[in-house]
Design a protein around this motif. Structure first.
Motif, PDB file in Angstrom:
ATOM      1  N   ALA A  34       0.830  -1.208   0.000  1.00 58.27           N
ATOM      2  CA  ALA A  34       0.000   0.000   0.000  1.00 58.27           C
ATOM      3  C   ALA A  34       0.864   1.259   0.000  1.00 58.27           C
ATOM      4  CB  ALA A  34      -0.924  -0.011   1.218  1.00 58.27           C
ATOM      5  N   THR A  35       1.962   1.224   0.733  1.00 58.25           N
ATOM      6  CA  THR A  35       2.868   2.380   0.777  1.00 58.25           C
ATOM      7  C   THR A  35       3.457   2.662  -0.597  1.00 58.25           C
ATOM      8  OG1 THR A  35       3.411   1.970   3.092  1.00 58.25           O
ATOM      9  CG2 THR A  35       4.974   3.293   1.838  1.00 58.25           C
ATOM     10  N   VAL A  36       3.907   1.605  -1.267  1.00 56.65           N
ATOM     11  CA  VAL A  36       4.468   1.754  -2.617  1.00 56.65           C
ATOM     12  C   VAL A  36       3.415   2.317  -3.563  1.00 56.65           C
ATOM     13  CG1 VAL A  36       5.370   0.468  -4.603  1.00 56.65           C
ATOM     14  CG2 VAL A  36       6.248   0.006  -2.311  1.00 56.65           C
ATOM     15  N   ALA A  37       2.201   1.793  -3.490  1.00 56.86           N
ATOM     16  CA  ALA A  37       1.120   2.261  -4.365  1.00 56.86           C
ATOM     17  C   ALA A  37       0.778   3.722  -4.092  1.00 56.86           C
ATOM     18  CB  ALA A  37      -0.113   1.378  -4.187  1.00 56.86           C
ATOM     19  N   THR A  38       0.730   4.104  -2.819  1.00 59.11           N
ATOM     20  CA  THR A  38       0.421   5.489  -2.456  1.00 59.11           C
ATOM     21  C   THR A  38       1.509   6.431  -2.950  1.00 59.11           C
ATOM     22  OG1 THR A  38      -0.815   4.778  -0.514  1.00 59.11           O
ATOM     23  CG2 THR A  38      -0.023   7.049  -0.522  1.00 59.11           C
ATOM     24  N   ASP A  39       2.769   6.048  -2.725  1.00 59.58           N
ATOM     25  CA  ASP A  39       3.880   6.886  -3.182  1.00 59.58           C
ATOM     26  C   ASP A  39       3.854   7.057  -4.698  1.00 59.58           C
ATOM     27  OD1 ASP A  39       4.628   7.003  -0.546  1.00 59.58           O
ATOM     28  OD2 ASP A  39       6.568   6.013  -0.808  1.00 59.58           O
ATOM     29  N   LYS A  40       3.537   5.982  -5.415  1.00 60.68           N
ATOM     30  CA  LYS A  40       3.465   6.041  -6.873  1.00 60.68           C
ATOM     31  C   LYS A  40       2.324   6.959  -7.312  1.00 60.68           C
ATOM     32  CE  LYS A  40       3.124   3.135 -10.980  1.00 60.68           C
ATOM     33  NZ  LYS A  40       2.968   1.776 -11.502  1.00 60.68           N
ATOM     34  N   ALA A  41       1.166   6.814  -6.672  1.00 58.62           N
ATOM     35  CA  ALA A  41       0.005   7.637  -7.022  1.00 58.62           C
ATOM     36  C   ALA A  41       0.264   9.118  -6.745  1.00 58.62           C
ATOM     37  CB  ALA A  41      -1.222   7.160  -6.250  1.00 58.62           C
ATOM     38  N   MET A  42       1.077   9.385  -5.726  1.00 60.85           N
ATOM     39  CA  MET A  42       1.384  10.777  -5.383  1.00 60.85           C
ATOM     40  C   MET A  42       2.498  11.349  -6.265  1.00 60.85           C
ATOM     41  SD  MET A  42       1.160  10.576  -1.228  1.00 60.85           S
ATOM     42  CE  MET A  42       1.688  12.256  -0.997  1.00 60.85           C
ATOM     43  N   GLU A  48       9.075   5.150  -1.704  1.00 62.19           N
ATOM     44  CA  GLU A  48       9.531   4.011  -0.889  1.00 62.19           C
ATOM     45  C   GLU A  48       9.463   2.755  -1.749  1.00 62.19           C
ATOM     46  OE1 GLU A  48      10.987   2.134   2.159  1.00 62.19           O
ATOM     47  OE2 GLU A  48       9.922   3.862   2.943  1.00 62.19           O
ATOM     48  N   SER A  49      10.531   1.977  -1.752  1.00 60.10           N
ATOM     49  CA  SER A  49      10.492   0.711  -2.484  1.00 60.10           C
ATOM     50  C   SER A  49       9.927  -0.365  -1.549  1.00 60.10           C
ATOM     51  CB  SER A  49      11.883   0.303  -2.967  1.00 60.10           C
ATOM     52  OG  SER A  49      12.675  -0.165  -1.901  1.00 60.10           O
ATOM     53  N   TYR A  50       9.335  -1.377  -2.145  1.00 60.24           N
ATOM     54  CA  TYR A  50       8.779  -2.483  -1.373  1.00 60.24           C
ATOM     55  C   TYR A  50       9.876  -3.159  -0.550  1.00 60.24           C
ATOM     56  CZ  TYR A  50       6.608  -6.941  -0.285  1.00 60.24           C
ATOM     57  OH  TYR A  50       6.129  -8.044   0.377  1.00 60.24           O
ATOM     58  N   ASP A  51      11.031  -3.393  -1.162  1.00 57.03           N
ATOM     59  CA  ASP A  51      12.133  -4.073  -0.464  1.00 57.03           C
ATOM     60  C   ASP A  51      12.629  -3.261   0.736  1.00 57.03           C
ATOM     61  OD1 ASP A  51      12.019  -6.223  -2.198  1.00 57.03           O
ATOM     62  OD2 ASP A  51      13.609  -5.453  -3.504  1.00 57.03           O
ATOM     63  N   ASN A  52      12.761  -1.952   0.562  1.00 57.47           N
ATOM     64  CA  ASN A  52      13.210  -1.107   1.680  1.00 57.47           C
ATOM     65  C   ASN A  52      12.181  -1.079   2.802  1.00 57.47           C
ATOM     66  OD1 ASN A  52      15.608  -0.482   0.429  1.00 57.47           O
ATOM     67  ND2 ASN A  52      14.953   1.539  -0.268  1.00 57.47           N
ATOM     68  N   CYS A  53      10.920  -1.017   2.428  1.00 60.83           N
ATOM     69  CA  CYS A  53       9.853  -1.023   3.428  1.00 60.83           C
ATOM     70  C   CYS A  53       9.876  -2.321   4.230  1.00 60.83           C
ATOM     71  CB  CYS A  53       8.502  -0.835   2.737  1.00 60.83           C
ATOM     72  SG  CYS A  53       7.074  -0.869   3.851  1.00 60.83           S
ATOM     73  N   MET A  54       9.974  -3.445   3.533  1.00 59.26           N
ATOM     74  CA  MET A  54      10.001  -4.744   4.214  1.00 59.26           C
ATOM     75  C   MET A  54      11.244  -4.874   5.097  1.00 59.26           C
ATOM     76  SD  MET A  54       7.266  -6.489   3.715  1.00 59.26           S
ATOM     77  CE  MET A  54       7.823  -8.077   4.307  1.00 59.26           C
ATOM     78  N   ARG A  55      12.382  -4.383   4.618  1.00 59.24           N
ATOM     79  CA  ARG A  55      13.608  -4.436   5.412  1.00 59.24           C
ATOM     80  C   ARG A  55      13.434  -3.629   6.702  1.00 59.24           C
ATOM     81  NH1 ARG A  55      17.174  -1.054   2.852  1.00 59.24           N
ATOM     82  NH2 ARG A  55      16.393   0.455   4.331  1.00 59.24           N
ATOM     83  N   ASP A  56      12.883  -2.432   6.583  1.00 57.05           N
ATOM     84  CA  ASP A  56      12.679  -1.584   7.751  1.00 57.05           C
ATOM     85  C   ASP A  56      11.714  -2.230   8.747  1.00 57.05           C
ATOM     86  OD1 ASP A  56      14.375   0.259   6.574  1.00 57.05           O
ATOM     87  OD2 ASP A  56      12.763   1.627   5.961  1.00 57.05           O
TER      88      ASP A  56
END
Length: 123
Positions: A34-42, A48-56
């Motif tokens: 959802a974060t990746v999709a929101t960032d893309k839509a904005m 934020e990349s999916y991999d970085n989000c999952m790592r964090d």
């Protein structure tokens, strides 16, 4: 058969861990998608990349596993509520809440700075 089921139920009941005694389970994969999709839509320049989000999120979970029981039930419940507010269940938010509470607790005992107060010499 009934006795075996009753015995099994009693053993399971004895080994049950209180919900507040363990870090809650969050679906961080859905959060990161959802974060990746929101960032893309904005149209963000640095989304934020999916991999970085999952790592964090996974790094925060590992840290939470080491500090969770060192905090009170009240703080754990309060931080869990804040971390799940708005439907974005995040281990990063949960860890940040607990770290801020630790920081606030440690600075409450710190000596008060008097700085350049006009009343500095009157104490």
């Amino acid at each position: 058969m009934k006795i075996a089921l009753l015995s099994l139920a009693m053993m399971v009941g004895q080994s049950t861990i209180s919900v507040s005694d363990r870090v809650p389970h969050f679906d961080v994969e859905a959060l990161c998608k959802a974060t990746v999709a929101t960032d893309k839509a904005m149209g963000l320049t640095l989304p934020e990349s999916y991999d970085n989000c999952m790592r964090d999120e996974n790094t925060a979970l590992k840290q939470l596993n080491t500090v969770w029981l060192q905090n009170s039930d009240t703080l754990r419940n309060q931080c869990e509520g804040e971390a799940t507010a708005g439907g974005s269940d995040s281990y990063v938010d949960l860890l940040t809440c607990m770290q801020m509470a630790d920081w606030a607790k440690s600075t409450a005992d710190a000596p008060k700075l008097r700085g350049a107060s006009k009343n500095r010499n009157k104490l």
